[in-house]
Write a protein that holds these residues in place. Structure first.
Motif: not given
Length: 279
Positions: A70-94
């Motif tokens: 998955a990492e080699k596929s470039g999925i981390e550059k996708s908009e969906e990945y960025a959106t979910q990562l941002k949400s996860l970071k906010r939840d983790l911060a809380l």
């Protein structure tokens, strides 16, 4: 000295080897991988049989291979990945912030405050009186005829006479329970184990509580189930758990209440300063 160093080295090597689960394309399989895959608190990987260990490691290997792909596929550059990562970071911060706030409250509680709570709420930490008893039941429910009830009572009274004549009362009681009792506990010698008074019907509890340990009821005890012969095997008077036994529980209780109050106050404060538009 050399022997001690060699021994220490062997111990360290053994520990290191015990935690070396292998690698997947150079990526180590860690204790965390093992724990997350097993997924059951208290289960120790080292206690699993060889087949189960292999299954756990195979699952980890498959997941790591798929993750690497998955990492080699470039999925981390996708908009969906960025959106979910941002949400996860906010939840983790809380989550991390709230845990930190909770720990600060717990650590700030003095022993004096905990002891004061214990003194005021001692009744909440009490252990009720418990009895250990066995019984013989001759069934005759409330719908039984007078004649059937009379027969059941007479049968119970006859068993008491057998007990009175026996040298070893407890052995005889167990024998009669196994052969004569009509209740489910008969096969285990009428053993009911330890119980709180409120667990049994009032007539049964009252009669059992009056007995001395080792004694049995001199007459049948009538309840909604029929007639009982009761022998008391043990008695534990009501007690209060010592402070040391409930200190951690009290700390969690107080800090939980204080945390809830603090979060409520913080939320109200933030609401006043925030621009909120609901639709």
């Amino acid at each position: 000295m050399i022997k001690k160093i060699a021994l220490a080295s062997m111990v360290l090597l053994t520990v290191a080897q015990a935690k070396d689960y292998g690698t997947v394309n150079g990526e180590a399989i860690t204790e965390t991988d093992i724990s997350l895959t097993i997924g059951q608190p208290g289960m120790d990987y080292s206690t699993l049989d060889e087949n189960m260990k292999k299954r756990v490691l195979d699952m980890i290997v498959d997941r790591k291979l798929l993750t690497q792909a998955a990492e080699k596929s470039g999925i981390e550059k996708s908009e969906e990945y960025a959106t979910q990562l941002k949400s996860l970071k906010r939840d983790l911060a809380l989550d991390v912030w709230m845990k930190k706030e909770m720990k600060t409250l717990e650590d700030g509680l003095s022993k004096e405050k905990l002891q004061e709570f214990y003194k005021v709420n001692k009744a909440n930490f009490s252990e009720p009186k418990k009895l250990q008893a066995r019984h013989i039941l001759i069934m005759a429910n409330e719908k039984a005829s007078k004649e059937d009830k009379a027969k059941a009572k007479a049968k119970a009274e006859a068993l008491i006479k057998e007990l009175d004549a026996a040298k070893d009362k407890k052995a005889k009681f167990i024998e009669l329970a196994k052969s004569k009792s009509e209740g489910p506990s008969g096969k285990s010698g009428g053993d009911l184990g330890w119980f709180e008074l409120g667990r049994m019907v009032p007539e049964f509890s009252a009669a059992a509580d009056k007995l001395k340990v080792g004694a049995y009821t001199s007459s049948p005890v009538k309840t909604q189930f029929g007639f009982h012969l009761i022998m008391l095997d043990g008695k534990k008077e009501a007690t209060v758990k010592p402070f040391e036994a409930v200190e951690a529980q009290i700390r969690t209780r107080i800090s939980g209440k204080e945390f809830a109050d603090k979060m409520k106050a913080k939320t109200e404060e933030l609401r006043k300063a925030a621009k909120i538009e609901l639709k």
